[in-house]
Design a protein around this motif. Sequence first.
Motif, PDB file in Angstrom:
ATOM      1  N   LYS A   1       6.675   6.656  19.265  1.00 17.82           N
ATOM      2  CA  LYS A   1       5.878   5.742  20.094  1.00 17.82           C
ATOM      3  C   LYS A   1       5.462   4.504  19.309  1.00 17.82           C
ATOM      4  O   LYS A   1       5.324   3.423  19.879  1.00 17.82           O
ATOM      5  N   ARG A   2       5.271   4.660  18.012  1.00 15.39           N
ATOM      6  CA  ARG A   2       4.864   3.544  17.160  1.00 15.39           C
ATOM      7  C   ARG A   2       6.057   2.763  16.609  1.00 15.39           C
ATOM      8  O   ARG A   2       5.878   1.824  15.833  1.00 15.39           O
ATOM      9  N   ARG A   3       7.238   3.218  16.980  1.00 15.20           N
ATOM     10  CA  ARG A   3       8.480   2.598  16.514  1.00 15.20           C
ATOM     11  C   ARG A   3       8.579   2.618  14.991  1.00 15.20           C
ATOM     12  O   ARG A   3       8.998   1.646  14.353  1.00 15.20           O
ATOM     13  N   THR A   4       8.135   3.743  14.413  1.00 17.05           N
ATOM     14  CA  THR A   4       8.262   3.956  12.971  1.00 17.05           C
ATOM     15  C   THR A   4       9.104   5.200  12.755  1.00 17.05           C
ATOM     16  O   THR A   4       9.302   6.000  13.668  1.00 17.05           O
ATOM     17  N   GLU A   5       9.584   5.324  11.549  1.00 15.23           N
ATOM     18  CA  GLU A   5      10.379   6.497  11.206  1.00 15.23           C
ATOM     19  C   GLU A   5       9.581   7.396  10.284  1.00 15.23           C
ATOM     20  O   GLU A   5       8.960   6.929   9.332  1.00 15.23           O
ATOM     21  N   VAL A   6       9.586   8.661  10.600  1.00 13.37           N
ATOM     22  CA  VAL A   6       8.959   9.666   9.757  1.00 13.37           C
ATOM     23  C   VAL A   6       9.957  10.801   9.638  1.00 13.37           C
ATOM     24  O   VAL A   6      10.397  11.338  10.641  1.00 13.37           O
ATOM     25  N   ASP A   7      10.328  11.114   8.403  1.00 10.70           N
ATOM     26  CA  ASP A   7      11.299  12.187   8.259  1.00 10.70           C
ATOM     27  C   ASP A   7      10.620  13.546   8.258  1.00 10.70           C
ATOM     28  O   ASP A   7       9.399  13.664   8.104  1.00 10.70           O
ATOM     29  N   ASP A   8      11.426  14.573   8.452  1.00  9.91           N
ATOM     30  CA  ASP A   8      10.892  15.933   8.541  1.00  9.91           C
ATOM     31  C   ASP A   8      10.159  16.345   7.267  1.00  9.91           C
ATOM     32  O   ASP A   8       9.156  17.053   7.334  1.00  9.91           O
TER      33      ASP A   8
ATOM     34  N   MET B   1      -1.389   9.382   9.746  1.00 13.25           N
ATOM     35  CA  MET B   1      -0.117  10.061   9.683  1.00 13.25           C
ATOM     36  C   MET B   1       0.699   9.437   8.572  1.00 13.25           C
ATOM     37  O   MET B   1       0.797   8.229   8.472  1.00 13.25           O
ATOM     38  N   ALA B   2       1.290  10.258   7.726  1.00 18.08           N
ATOM     39  CA  ALA B   2       2.122   9.755   6.638  1.00 18.08           C
ATOM     40  C   ALA B   2       3.429   9.252   7.212  1.00 18.08           C
ATOM     41  O   ALA B   2       3.998   9.843   8.115  1.00 18.08           O
ATOM     42  N   ASP B   3       3.910   8.154   6.682  1.00 23.51           N
ATOM     43  CA  ASP B   3       5.202   7.665   7.137  1.00 23.51           C
ATOM     44  C   ASP B   3       6.124   7.552   5.955  1.00 23.51           C
ATOM     45  O   ASP B   3       5.797   7.905   4.845  1.00 23.51           O
ATOM     46  N   SER B   4       7.332   7.050   6.198  1.00 25.74           N
ATOM     47  CA  SER B   4       8.322   6.983   5.138  1.00 25.74           C
ATOM     48  C   SER B   4       8.207   5.716   4.316  1.00 25.74           C
ATOM     49  O   SER B   4       9.057   5.435   3.501  1.00 25.74           O
ATOM     50  N   GLY B   5       7.125   4.950   4.492  1.00 26.35           N
ATOM     51  CA  GLY B   5       6.929   3.720   3.729  1.00 26.35           C
ATOM     52  C   GLY B   5       6.683   3.999   2.262  1.00 26.35           C
ATOM     53  O   GLY B   5       6.334   5.096   1.855  1.00 26.35           O
ATOM     54  N   GLU B   6       6.881   2.990   1.438  1.00 26.21           N
ATOM     55  CA  GLU B   6       6.685   3.134   0.001  1.00 26.21           C
ATOM     56  C   GLU B   6       5.208   3.286  -0.309  1.00 26.21           C
ATOM     57  O   GLU B   6       4.373   2.585   0.227  1.00 26.21           O
ATOM     58  N   THR B   7       4.895   4.227  -1.188  1.00 27.41           N
ATOM     59  CA  THR B   7       3.532   4.443  -1.606  1.00 27.41           C
ATOM     60  C   THR B   7       3.526   5.083  -2.977  1.00 27.41           C
ATOM     61  O   THR B   7       4.445   5.790  -3.335  1.00 27.41           O
ATOM     62  N   ASP B   8       2.484   4.813  -3.750  1.00 27.23           N
ATOM     63  CA  ASP B   8       2.362   5.437  -5.059  1.00 27.23           C
ATOM     64  C   ASP B   8       1.821   6.853  -4.939  1.00 27.23           C
ATOM     65  O   ASP B   8       2.005   7.676  -5.816  1.00 27.23           O
ATOM     66  N   ASP B   9       1.111   7.161  -3.865  1.00 22.03           N
ATOM     67  CA  ASP B   9       0.513   8.467  -3.663  1.00 22.03           C
ATOM     68  C   ASP B   9       1.270   9.194  -2.564  1.00 22.03           C
ATOM     69  O   ASP B   9       1.190   8.817  -1.403  1.00 22.03           O
ATOM     70  N   PRO B  10       1.995  10.276  -2.907  1.00 23.44           N
ATOM     71  CA  PRO B  10       2.779  10.957  -1.891  1.00 23.44           C
ATOM     72  C   PRO B  10       1.938  11.764  -0.913  1.00 23.44           C
ATOM     73  O   PRO B  10       2.393  12.156   0.139  1.00 23.44           O
ATOM     74  N   ALA B  11       0.675  12.028  -1.237  1.00 23.09           N
ATOM     75  CA  ALA B  11      -0.177  12.820  -0.357  1.00 23.09           C
ATOM     76  C   ALA B  11      -0.756  11.942   0.746  1.00 23.09           C
ATOM     77  O   ALA B  11      -1.119  10.796   0.512  1.00 23.09           O
ATOM     78  N   PRO B  12      -0.835  12.491   1.960  1.00 22.66           N
ATOM     79  CA  PRO B  12      -1.438  11.724   3.049  1.00 22.66           C
ATOM     80  C   PRO B  12      -2.920  11.461   2.763  1.00 22.66           C
ATOM     81  O   PRO B  12      -3.562  12.203   2.041  1.00 22.66           O
TER      82      PRO B  12
END
Length: 190
Positions: free
Chosen positions: A45-52, A1-12
Amino acid sequence: MADSGETDDPAPSVAARDDLAGVVDLFGSVTRAELSRALSELAFKRRTEVDDAAIAAAIDVGVAEYAIVPTPRSAVSVDGDPVDPTDPDDDSTGSDRDPTFLAVGPAAFPQLPEGAEDLPHILDVPDREVDREALSDAVLDRLSADAIDAINAGDTERLETLADVTYDIEAWAPVDAEPIRERILAEIDG
């Protein structure tokens, strides 16, 4: 699952698409809104944030890569009964008014993400059955249309992806994608 963390690749990642397929497979078929809620619940449940926007992007990639596929409403049933198109509580049209469901596609290796086994208890989503013949016909039609669009756009990268899908779909359903594959490969080799 993609999260809002920093990544160079925006695709999951591929695993993220397989996780999406695993969630979809858990219910048989889900609407885009239901899948979005499921992914939000998993993030909570994972206590992470994922935006819409990240969720929408992950679903879009899953659909583009044929890991999850739009499914005609007519191919979906609950307990053997067709989905009622007049049900006022049905959110299958979601915010984009798309009257389709999503099902596991030919390019997926569904896997249940951590914590997903609790989703049926959290979400009010019925188990749905999908008419595989109607679904495979719809996916083959979409694959043909996507190939024509990619050919017209001269999008070689997309054509390579679609060529792979032609093999996947033949392993996934009793369909013949060879004519589409030959057209794609002729364009790539052009």
